[in-house]
Scaffold this active site. Structure first.
Site, PDB file in Angstrom:
ATOM      1  N   GLU A   1      35.995   6.478 -10.787  1.00 25.07           N
ATOM      2  CA  GLU A   1      36.715   5.725  -9.757  1.00 25.07           C
ATOM      3  C   GLU A   1      35.767   5.143  -8.704  1.00 25.07           C
ATOM      4  OE1 GLU A   1      40.039   6.481  -6.324  1.00 25.07           O
ATOM      5  OE2 GLU A   1      39.332   8.152  -7.527  1.00 25.07           O
ATOM      6  N   ASP A   2      34.788   5.942  -8.284  1.00 20.67           N
ATOM      7  CA  ASP A   2      33.986   5.546  -7.106  1.00 20.67           C
ATOM      8  C   ASP A   2      32.603   4.979  -7.432  1.00 20.67           C
ATOM      9  OD1 ASP A   2      36.033   6.451  -5.596  1.00 20.67           O
ATOM     10  OD2 ASP A   2      35.153   8.377  -5.082  1.00 20.67           O
TER      11      ASP A   2
END
Length: 735
Positions: A90-91
């Site tokens: 996600e990051d």
């Protein structure tokens, strides 16, 4: 940051990693350690540029989550690796394919599930928020570990929320109370559930939290002395039996004390069970039950038990897998105290929930079976996509927190159901097909209505019929999420079928009126009849609520060209915004009371001002007739506890979709087999349900009275016309 600070931080990271391996609940093999090491290095590399709001390196968060997963929940190496990697896709620049190539399909699937959950946008709107939760819960279909790691992630976020803005703290805490705490409870992670609830209270009601916490600290010394006195009295007897045991005190959580204070309307000092006493004993699997009851008998030799407060979850474990023997006894100083008796194995299952099942899996197949049952129950609650999201989450919570009863099938198998379940819930818990074809039920050999509330120990036998179909009333009798969702989807299918037929009928009827059947006409009709969707229109034509007369009125209003010319000049014809929605909506416009759904005079109560669609009840006042209150009205509890005999069931209905009952009177000459012919005619007519029937014959002339339930007047008229044709019937009238 200076070189020195970076070095210090790296040392802390390495120390945390070593601790992660050391505190793992399961013993890790070399392969496990290699997998975790690789996941750790990938996470460190991926998050190297990131920092948390508090200023510390981001990597501390995945390590902390992995530590909760490893020690408090006790999952396997795959889960620990997935926890370390849960924010990587996600990051950072890593993709799901990278994870799959490096760690295999299982880790990638779990990380994907966690990423999907995080991608759900935090919405202001409750129903969108609920939709997000539903999507999150649906990832259970991929792997239950997704939810468990998400709970660990949420726990760590709750523990480190101090650096956040106050409004964000309250939002996250409320969300935690709304869904994560119930989920942790259902998975059997009681310690985590308690911590989540306490932390939520800390942010949603800080003053209350601090106040209770301070008082608990002040009373801790008293508690310790009390537990010492209690232990002193029974330890000699336990030692005499050569038992290997330990006695602990377990204080109640801040949240549960707060709940008790609110529910019972008492002060902190009046809460008598602020702690429980736990006796944990060592035992071989075959002696567990025997020793639990032996300890029970020793405790009750010294202290008088409260017979209504005995809970035996050893013979019938909770569906969360929880096993223990709970008793409430009159302890020293004349105080009631709860005593929980558990073996070491039961204690681990109570604390670790899901994970401890695996540890003991090979020692007894029963555990594995419980776990499978548990997962199946969760799947069932999640399966149905027909229900709207808010209902879904409410239903899911209802099933998460429900107390259980145990009932028997005709063959003597045990089934666990939530308290308040009915034969209908039981039927659906066995199989959807049995549920949908339920005609009646026998409980302990006696016929009972479908609304009958089951009790523990009942033996339930379901009577089925191929002709039976669910009706709207079934929703009043069904309480479990599974039964309600299956009934709703069956009713929806039936309504869609009627709507299809209605569409064909409408096409013919419009043709007769020389009106073209197209989108524009449908939009005009929907607007004319004040409906929302085209399916609403077709369904009402199908059940006959919109009949020839109403369609002729529509045609007349349309052909009044002069009026419509001016109307169109003034405003453009607008198309109803939901016209293409694939659903049949409800326009709640009428209140009905009691089991017979009567229409009575009423007024709305000023204290809660119900609006159409609200769950409500009627209250018969002394001077002011019937007052209608919302079920969650501030005065509801007081009215229900003090004046239960003056309360009457009430619910909103959509009169255009509602079936109504009619009484038909028959007169004629009596002849053999006439009653059978009449009932045959009624039962052959699929849309008619017979509620009451009575005949009397006098000197070869008979009178009959039949109460039927029909969808509309045209069906009733058809039925009366058919009855008139039966040989011997002279007159058919409606009351």
């Amino acid at each position: 940051m200076t070189e020195e600070e970076i070095e210090k931080e790296n040392k802390r990271i390495a120390k945390q990693y070593k601790e992660l391996l050391r505190i793992s609940y399961r013993s890790l093999t070399d392969d496990d350690k290699t997998l975790i090491r690789q996941a750790f290095e990938t996470a460190v590399d991926a998050h190297k540029e990131q920092r948390r709001k508090s200023g510390e390196a981001y990597i501390f968060h995945p390590i902390a989550v992995a530590k909760i997963v490893a020690s408090e929940i006790g999952l396997d190496a795959t889960s620990i690796a997935a926890a370390l990697l849960h924010d990587v896709v996600e990051d950072t620049d890593y993709t799901l394919n990278d994870i799959e190539q490096m760690f295999g399909e299982t880790v990638a699937r779990i990380v994907d599930g966690l990423t999907k959950i995080s991608h759900l946008k935090p919405e202001r709107d409750v129903s969108l928020q609920a939709e997000n939760f539903r999507k999150m819960l649906l990832t259970l279909n991929d792997d239950v570990r997704v939810i468990i790691i998400k709970i660990a992630d949420r726990l760590h976020n709750m523990q480190t929320m101090d650096a956040m803005r106050a409004d964000k703290q309250v939002k996250i805490a409320s969300e935690t109370l709304y869904i994560y705490a119930p989920l942790a409870h259902r998975i059997g992670l009681y310690n985590i559930k308690t911590e989540l609830e306490d932390l939520s209270l800390k942010y949603t009601e800080p003053e209350v939290y601090k106040d209770i916490l301070t008082k608990m600290k002040e009373s801790k010394e008293d508690q310790d002395i009390y537990i010492r006195d209690f232990t002193k009295i029974i330890s000699d007897s336990l030692d005499k039996e050569k038992l290997d045991y330990e006695i602990k005190g377990r204080p109640k959580s801040v949240f549960s004390i707060r709940k008790k204070i609110l529910k019972q309307n008492i002060t902190f000092d009046e809460v008598y069970d602020k702690f429980a006493i736990r006796i944990i004993y060592k035992s071989s699997p075959e002696d567990e039950k025997f020793l639990a009851w032996k300890i029970y008998s020793i405790v009750t030799d010294h202290f008088r038990p409260n017979p209504t407060r005995l809970r035996d979850w050893i013979s019938s474990p909770k569906s969360t897998g929880y096993e223990a023997l709970h008793i409430t006894v009159m302890g020293p100083k004349g105080r009631w105290v709860e005593v929980q008796i558990r073996s070491e194995r039961m204690n681990e299952i109570a604390e670790k929930g899901y994970a401890a099942h695996y540890k003991y899996k090979n020692e007894g197949e029963q555990e594995d079976q419980n776990l499978d049952q548990w997962l199946n129950k969760l799947q069932e609650a999640l399966e149905n996509n027909e229900v709207n999201a808010v209902d879904f989450v409410e239903q899911f919570k209802l099933n998460l927190y429900a107390k259980e009863i145990f009932v028997f099938t005709p063959k003597g198998d045990l089934k666990s159901l939530p308290k308040g379940a009915t034969p209908l819930d039981f039927a659906f818990s066995i199989h959807t097909e049995i549920g949908l074809k339920t005609r009646g039920a026998r409980v302990n050999g006696k016929l009972v209505p479908l609304s009958h509330e089951l009790k523990s120990g009942d033996q339930v036998d379901i009577i089925t019929s191929e002709k039976t179909k669910p009706t709207n009333n079934w929703l009043d009798y069904a309480n479990t999420a599974r039964a309600r969702s299956k009934i709703k989807s069956s009713l929806k299918d039936e309504k869609r079928q009627i709507a299809e037929e209605g569409k064909a009928i409408l096409t013919r009827k419009l043709k007769a009126q020389k009106i073209q059947f197209n989108d524009k006409t449908i939009a005009q009709l929907v607007k004319y009849f004040k409906l929302k969707t085209s399916l609403d229109l077709f369904y009402r034509v199908g059940i006959g609520t919109i009949d020839n007369i109403k369609l002729k009125d529509f045609a007349a209003s349309r052909s009044n060209a002069f009026v419509s010319f001016f109307k169109n000049k003034i405003r453009k014809p607008s198309i109803p915004q939901d016209i293409d929605k694939e659903e049949i909506t409800h326009n709640y416009d009428q209140l009905v009371f009691g089991k017979d759904e009567e229409k009575l005079e009423y007024k709305f109560a000023n204290c809660c001002n119900p609006i159409p669609g609200d769950p409500v009840f009627g209250f018969i006042t002394v001077n002011d007739g019937m007052k209608v209150h919302k079920k969650d009205c501030p005065n509801a509890i007081q009215l229900q506890s003090n004046y239960a005999y003056r309360i009457i069931q009430a619910k909103w209905i959509d009169s255009s979709q509602q079936e109504f009952s009619a009484v038909i009177h028959l007169n004629g000459l009596d002849n053999l087999g006439l009653v059978s012919e009449i009932t045959k005619e009624i039962s052959n007519n699929l849309h008619v349900d017979m509620r009451k029937i009575s005949f009397e014959s006098h000197d070869s002339v008979f009178k009959g009275q039949i109460t039927v339930v029909v969808k509309n007047k045209s069906i009733l008229k058809k039925l009366m016309d058919r009855l008139k044709k039966i040989n011997g019937i002279d007159k058919v009238t409606r009351e």
